[in-house]
Design a protein around this motif. Structure first.
Motif, PDB file in Angstrom:
ATOM      1  N   THR A  68      -8.105  -1.269  10.013  1.00  0.00           N
ATOM      2  CA  THR A  68      -6.312  -2.489  10.771  1.00  0.00           C
ATOM      3  C   THR A  68      -6.360  -1.507  10.905  1.00  0.00           C
ATOM      4  OG1 THR A  68      -6.240  -3.149   8.293  1.00  0.00           O
ATOM      5  CG2 THR A  68      -4.457  -2.526   9.852  1.00  0.00           C
ATOM      6  N   LEU A  92       0.817  -1.642   0.467  1.00  0.00           N
ATOM      7  CA  LEU A  92       0.020   0.525   0.013  1.00  0.00           C
ATOM      8  C   LEU A  92       0.522   1.001  -0.054  1.00  0.00           C
ATOM      9  CD1 LEU A  92      -2.883  -1.482   2.748  1.00  0.00           C
ATOM     10  CD2 LEU A  92      -3.101  -1.388   0.256  1.00  0.00           C
ATOM     11  N   VAL A 140      -8.810  -0.640   5.200  1.00  0.00           N
ATOM     12  CA  VAL A 140      -7.783  -0.077   5.810  1.00  0.00           C
ATOM     13  C   VAL A 140      -7.585   0.195   7.039  1.00  0.00           C
ATOM     14  CG1 VAL A 140      -5.924   1.869   5.383  1.00  0.00           C
ATOM     15  CG2 VAL A 140      -6.447   0.474   3.363  1.00  0.00           C
ATOM     16  N   MET A 181      -1.776   5.671   2.184  1.00  0.00           N
ATOM     17  CA  MET A 181      -2.036   6.113   4.354  1.00  0.00           C
ATOM     18  C   MET A 181      -1.938   6.787   4.983  1.00  0.00           C
ATOM     19  SD  MET A 181      -2.727   1.943   4.129  1.00  0.00           S
ATOM     20  CE  MET A 181      -1.722   1.547   5.821  1.00  0.00           C
TER      21      MET A 181
END
Length: 273
Positions: A150, A89, A147, A94
């Motif tokens: 997470t 990623l 994501v 991110m």
């Protein structure tokens, strides 16, 4: 006879994201770093890896959460080998998502977490993106949901830097790394790098390895390969990429790439375009 094998994918709706899965037994990943965040799960067997001087075992129910620029390796836990699925990623993606969630800088506190629910979610998502032929909208939606979950569950605070009493200072290491990132194609000299931080070449070599876990040469070589992967994903010609990132010729580039990723640059590009 068992054949070491890695497959790579790229979903057209997810720019910059690389997906892979591998069946490995004898093959070991040497100490290396990544440019991106690498999340992965093992669905058969187990993987052992060293991260920041500590040993970890990744098996079923665990997820590896590796930050960019953190040295680690990887090998099978047993003779039977292991099956692993990985998602790479991009750093910018991110950070942007974390900012939208109000979570700050993305930095996982640990290189792996035990989370059975997230483990199953990862497996379903990986299958969907590589085998499920889902639409761009569905791919983007499922990825962002994964994501977000997470980060909300496992994003730690700033990582406390290990003592570098016998290593380079933060500023010395940052200066050297920045040069490598800015101009990976350069033919660097150990004496020059050492002089820029006020050390002899022997002091510099020893302290760089103490700080990162690998030599300057190994660090730069891996950076070149990581930047090469990104250029190949953009569609640049293999010969052009070899020159861009500083390999002596295409033959040396092909050999180094296959040693690191088990496929040739051309094979990787064919899977990612």
């Amino acid at each position: 006879m068992h054949t070491e094998h890695i497959d790579y994918w790229h979903h057209p709706g997810l720019a910059g994201i690389a997906l892979s899965q591998a069946d490995l037994r004898q093959f070991s990943f040497d100490k290396h770093v990544h440019l991106d965040y690498h999340l992965g799960v093992v669905t058969r067997g187990g993987q052992r890896f060293i991260h920041r001087g500590s040993s970890y075992r990744l098996g079923q129910q665990g997820i590896s959460t590796l930050n960019p620029d953190e040295t680690h390796d990887g090998q099978s836990l047993g003779e039977e080998g292991y099956h692993v699925k990985v998602m790479s990623l991009p750093y910018s993606m991110m950070q942007a998502l974390s900012g939208e969630l109000g979570l700050g800088l993305v930095h996982f506190q640990a290189p792996m977490v035990e989370d059975p629910q997230l483990y199953q979610y990862f497996i379903r998502l990986h299958w969907l993106l590589t085998q499920g032929h889902c639409s761009n909208l569905a791919a983007q939606t499922h990825l962002l949901n994964f994501v977000q979950l997470t980060l909300q569950r496992h994003l730690g605070g700033p990582l406390r830097q290990a003592s570098r009493a016998s290593g380079l200072s933060e500023s010395q290491l940052a200066l050297c790394k920045q040069q490598f990132h800015d101009e990976p194609w350069q033919n660097y000299q150990l004496e020059t790098l050492a002089a820029e931080v006020g050390l002899s070449k022997f002091q510099f070599l020893r302290q760089f390895k103490h700080s990162t876990g690998i030599t300057p040469h190994a660090y730069l070589k891996r950076l070149r390969l990581e930047y090469a992967k990104k250029s190949l994903m953009r569609g640049d010609r293999v010969g052009q990429v070899a020159q861009q990132v500083g390999f002596f010729d295409q033959s040396h580039f092909n050999k180094a790439f296959k040693q690191a990723f088990l496929v040739s640059p051309r094979q990787f590009q064919q899977r990612m375009l």
